[in-house]
Structure formats: structure tokens, C-alpha cells
Design an enzyme around this catalytic site. Sequence first.
Site, mmCIF file in Angstrom:
data_model
loop_
_atom_site.group_PDB
_atom_site.id
_atom_site.type_symbol
_atom_site.label_atom_id
_atom_site.label_comp_id
_atom_site.label_asym_id
_atom_site.label_seq_id
_atom_site.Cartn_x
_atom_site.Cartn_y
_atom_site.Cartn_z
ATOM 1 N N LYS A 57 -45.327 -24.960 -86.827
ATOM 2 C CA LYS A 57 -46.195 -26.137 -86.942
ATOM 3 C C LYS A 57 -47.073 -26.162 -88.193
ATOM 4 C CE LYS A 57 -45.177 -28.460 -84.377
ATOM 5 N NZ LYS A 57 -43.811 -29.069 -84.510
ATOM 6 N N ALA A 58 -46.670 -25.396 -89.199
ATOM 7 C CA ALA A 58 -47.469 -25.352 -90.425
ATOM 8 C C ALA A 58 -46.961 -26.315 -91.497
ATOM 9 C CB ALA A 58 -47.498 -23.931 -90.974
ATOM 10 N N GLY A 59 -45.869 -27.034 -91.208
ATOM 11 C CA GLY A 59 -45.334 -27.950 -92.220
ATOM 12 C C GLY A 59 -43.926 -27.578 -92.669
ATOM 13 N N THR A 61 -40.986 -28.612 -91.619
ATOM 14 C CA THR A 61 -40.070 -29.736 -91.769
ATOM 15 C C THR A 61 -40.379 -30.511 -93.045
ATOM 16 O OG1 THR A 61 -40.201 -29.849 -89.371
ATOM 17 C CG2 THR A 61 -39.097 -31.686 -90.476
ATOM 18 N N HIS A 117 -39.243 -18.684 -88.796
ATOM 19 C CA HIS A 117 -40.648 -18.510 -88.387
ATOM 20 C C HIS A 117 -40.968 -17.024 -88.206
ATOM 21 C CE1 HIS A 117 -41.263 -22.726 -87.945
ATOM 22 N NE2 HIS A 117 -40.577 -22.889 -86.829
ATOM 23 N N ARG A 139 -50.995 -23.151 -92.623
ATOM 24 C CA ARG A 139 -51.851 -24.278 -92.221
ATOM 25 C C ARG A 139 -53.103 -23.731 -91.560
ATOM 26 N NH1 ARG A 139 -49.796 -29.307 -88.340
ATOM 27 N NH2 ARG A 139 -51.451 -30.759 -88.962
ATOM 28 N N SER A 147 -51.437 -28.640 -83.169
ATOM 29 C CA SER A 147 -50.062 -29.103 -83.345
ATOM 30 C C SER A 147 -49.097 -28.292 -82.466
ATOM 31 C CB SER A 147 -49.680 -28.973 -84.824
ATOM 32 O OG SER A 147 -48.405 -29.480 -85.052
ATOM 33 N N MET A 242 -40.904 -40.232 -93.182
ATOM 34 C CA MET A 242 -40.180 -39.208 -92.412
ATOM 35 C C MET A 242 -40.194 -39.533 -90.920
ATOM 36 S SD MET A 242 -41.034 -35.576 -94.286
ATOM 37 C CE MET A 242 -40.162 -34.615 -93.044
ATOM 38 N N ARG A 265 -46.187 -36.225 -85.311
ATOM 39 C CA ARG A 265 -47.276 -36.625 -84.415
ATOM 40 C C ARG A 265 -48.370 -37.347 -85.197
ATOM 41 N NH1 ARG A 265 -51.883 -34.415 -82.313
ATOM 42 N NH2 ARG A 265 -51.812 -32.917 -84.009
ATOM 43 N N LYS A 266 -49.147 -36.610 -86.001
ATOM 44 C CA LYS A 266 -50.232 -37.243 -86.767
ATOM 45 C C LYS A 266 -50.140 -36.930 -88.255
ATOM 46 C CE LYS A 266 -53.637 -38.190 -83.331
ATOM 47 N NZ LYS A 266 -55.022 -37.970 -82.894
ATOM 48 N N GLY A 267 -49.753 -35.698 -88.565
ATOM 49 C CA GLY A 267 -49.599 -35.321 -89.971
ATOM 50 C C GLY A 267 -50.906 -35.369 -90.742
HETATM 51 P P1 A3P Z 1 -49.005 -32.594 -86.336
HETATM 52 O O1 A3P Z 1 -48.534 -32.154 -84.999
HETATM 53 O O2 A3P Z 1 -50.409 -32.141 -86.619
HETATM 54 O O3 A3P Z 1 -48.844 -34.042 -86.586
HETATM 55 P P2 A3P Z 1 -43.407 -28.027 -88.446
HETATM 56 O O4 A3P Z 1 -42.441 -28.809 -89.233
HETATM 57 O O5 A3P Z 1 -43.744 -26.697 -89.062
HETATM 58 O O6 A3P Z 1 -43.010 -27.935 -87.020
HETATM 59 O O7 A3P Z 1 -44.806 -28.796 -88.500
HETATM 60 C C1 A3P Z 1 -44.973 -30.022 -87.849
HETATM 61 C C2 A3P Z 1 -46.297 -30.619 -88.278
HETATM 62 O O8 A3P Z 1 -46.156 -31.105 -89.623
HETATM 63 C C3 A3P Z 1 -46.673 -31.819 -87.422
HETATM 64 O O9 A3P Z 1 -48.108 -31.839 -87.433
HETATM 65 C C4 A3P Z 1 -46.085 -32.954 -88.233
HETATM 66 O O10 A3P Z 1 -46.611 -34.219 -87.934
HETATM 67 C C5 A3P Z 1 -46.443 -32.501 -89.637
HETATM 68 N N1 A3P Z 1 -45.644 -33.164 -90.668
HETATM 69 C C6 A3P Z 1 -44.298 -33.236 -90.753
HETATM 70 N N2 A3P Z 1 -43.935 -33.972 -91.820
HETATM 71 C C7 A3P Z 1 -45.077 -34.363 -92.423
HETATM 72 C C8 A3P Z 1 -45.374 -35.166 -93.571
HETATM 73 N N3 A3P Z 1 -44.415 -35.713 -94.298
HETATM 74 N N4 A3P Z 1 -46.674 -35.365 -93.885
HETATM 75 C C9 A3P Z 1 -47.662 -34.821 -93.147
HETATM 76 N N5 A3P Z 1 -47.444 -34.061 -92.042
HETATM 77 C C10 A3P Z 1 -46.170 -33.844 -91.693
#
Ligand code: A3P
Length: 303
Positions: A57-59, A61, A117, A139, A147, A242, A265-267
Site C-alpha cells: 500500500k505504499a504506491g 501500482t 513486497h 509511504r 490504506s 488510473m 481509493r483516495k490516493g
Molecule cells: P489509498 O488507499 O490511500 O487510496 P499499492 O499499489 O502499493 O497497493 O498502493 C495503493 C495505494 O496507492 C492506494 O492508496 C491507491 O489509491 C494509491 N494510488 C494508486 N495509484 C495512484 C495514483 N496514480 N496517484 C495517487 N495514489 C495512487
Amino acid sequence: MITLLEKYQLNRMEQPPRPTLIDFHGVSMTKYFTDNWDNVQNFKARPDDILIATYPKAGTTWVSYILDLLYFGKTHPELQKSTPLQDRVPFLELCSPLQPSDLANKLPTTPRLIKTHLPVQFIPKSFWEQNCRIVYVARNIKDNVVSYYHFGRMNSLQPEPGDWSTFLHDFMEGKMVFGSWYDHVNGWWEKRQTYSKLHYMFFEDMIEDCGREIDRLCSFLGLSPSAEEKEKVTTGSKFDNMKQNKMANYSTVQVMNHKVSPFMRKGKVGDWKNHFTVAQNEKLDEDYKQKMKNATLKFRTEV
Ligand code: A3P
């Protein structure tokens, strides 16, 4: 032998049972990431492989998609429209019917982008032997735990998250899949001091100025996209784009229920303020002071 995941992929209507945590060489894990351990450890990295490493969940994707666009956006635009990101960037340790090396060898493009991970001590040795480039994304702890909580609610491959306060407590104890956030971000940070091919980046910096972070990534990777290519990467990887993109938003993954909580979710930076009580925030700050002894690793909880 049929793997658990295979069984549930074959019958896509059924959800796999929620796993429980196990202690795996001192790190909390679930069988979905350890059942295939010998094959993971024997993975044969190639010198041009790029490993994208993160605590969940640190970014992951976001950075995976940026790298995919940077490398293949121009040469293979059809792939981005036809193949989900999770198939273009295979997940090293996920127990799937295919071995990690099969998944990576099936990729039609090079360099291979591979996500993990795993905490640094679990990385298969061939990545170090081949001197592969590694991009690590970290993150801040507060947004990361929020997240992860919502991810636990929507993804049946995760253990039952329980309620928010239980989850937060477990998180501080390191009782999460892939272990303690503290150990993860610090372990990789320390590795960066001795392994020069590691680019350590922060989710908050990307939110603040994604273009700047893409420039830094390019300089690390030795890429020089044209202004037009860079613009395409910056635009394509914006949160709203995205979120709408079926090939990047995980909507094709059966184990995730986006009605419970969308993957995209929120990003944002700072959503933790909508979840933490004052007492929970004080407790986490105290825990953080005790455990984050490394003064050089600094996070921002606001941008
Ligand atoms: P949130 O749950 O806070 O919205 P991972 O890919 O490591 O699982 O991380 C997912 C987190 O990255 C989620 O956070 C997701 O919304 C956020 N995320 C994915 N793509 C993003 C983007 N283009 N800009 C900002 N946040 C993004």
C-alpha cells in the site's frame, strides 16, 4: 498438486478462505506468499530486470504503471490496453499456478518489471548477484496503515482486518502480512547505503510533484523520454486516469471486492486524519519515536 489460489482461480465464483498469519523466519506472512518459497528463492534474475519493492500500500501500482509506461508506452501501446498491469508486472512471491520464473519469462517485453513486497532480507540472491536495479517506494506510516486497513477489507487474500482500532494495534506490533512497516522501510533504507542500484522514493514526493519524481526515476534508469512521452506518462498515471483504467485499477481481480472499498481509493496524503482518534495518534507517535531510531529516514504526513 493444485495450489489454493489455482483452485479459486479455476472456480472464479468462489472466494478463497481468509488466511491467518504465520511466523515465517521472524516475519508475519500468510501461506499465499510462502507456499512456493523454494521457487521464489531460486528465481533467476537477469541483469536488466527491474525490481519494484514496497511495503504493501505504499504506491506499488502507481510506480509500476509509471515504469511500464516509460518503457513500453511508445513501443507496445497495445499491451497497456489489453493486458492488466498485474500481468505485465508479475508479483514475485504470490503463490500462483505458474512459478515466478514462468510468469516473468512469459513477458513479451524486456526489461522485465517485477514487483515484490518482501522485506530486504528475503530478496532472492540472484537479484543482488546480477546487480539489478531496484526501485523502492515508501509511504508515511499513518497513510500506509489506513490504506492497508481498507485493502484488508476488500481483498479476501488478506487476513480478516477486524475493526480499525484492532488493525492499528496489530500494525504497530508488526502483525501484518509482510511484517513490520518499521522493519521494512528501515531495512531497505539501510540497504541503500551499500547497494548503489537502489532508488528509494516516497509516495508523498510523488503526490507533491510527480513530474519531478519521474525525472529522478528516468535519471536512475538511464532513460530520456521526449517531452511528449513524458507528458503521456504523467497524464496516464494520474490518480483519476488510473482509477478509470480497467487495465490498471485491479477491477479484473476476483479476490478484490471494490464495492467494499475500491483499490484506487483516495490516493492522497493526509487521509489518516479522517481515521485516527487523538488518542490513537498520540499512541502511534510514541511508538514511532521508540522504533524509528534512524534519524536520516524522514517521512512527511502532510504535503
Ligand atoms: P489509498 O488507499 O490511500 O487510496 P499499492 O499499489 O502499493 O497497493 O498502493 C495503493 C495505494 O496507492 C492506494 O492508496 C491507491 O489509491 C494509491 N494510488 C494508486 N495509484 C495512484 C495514483 N496514480 N496517484 C495517487 N495514489 C495512487
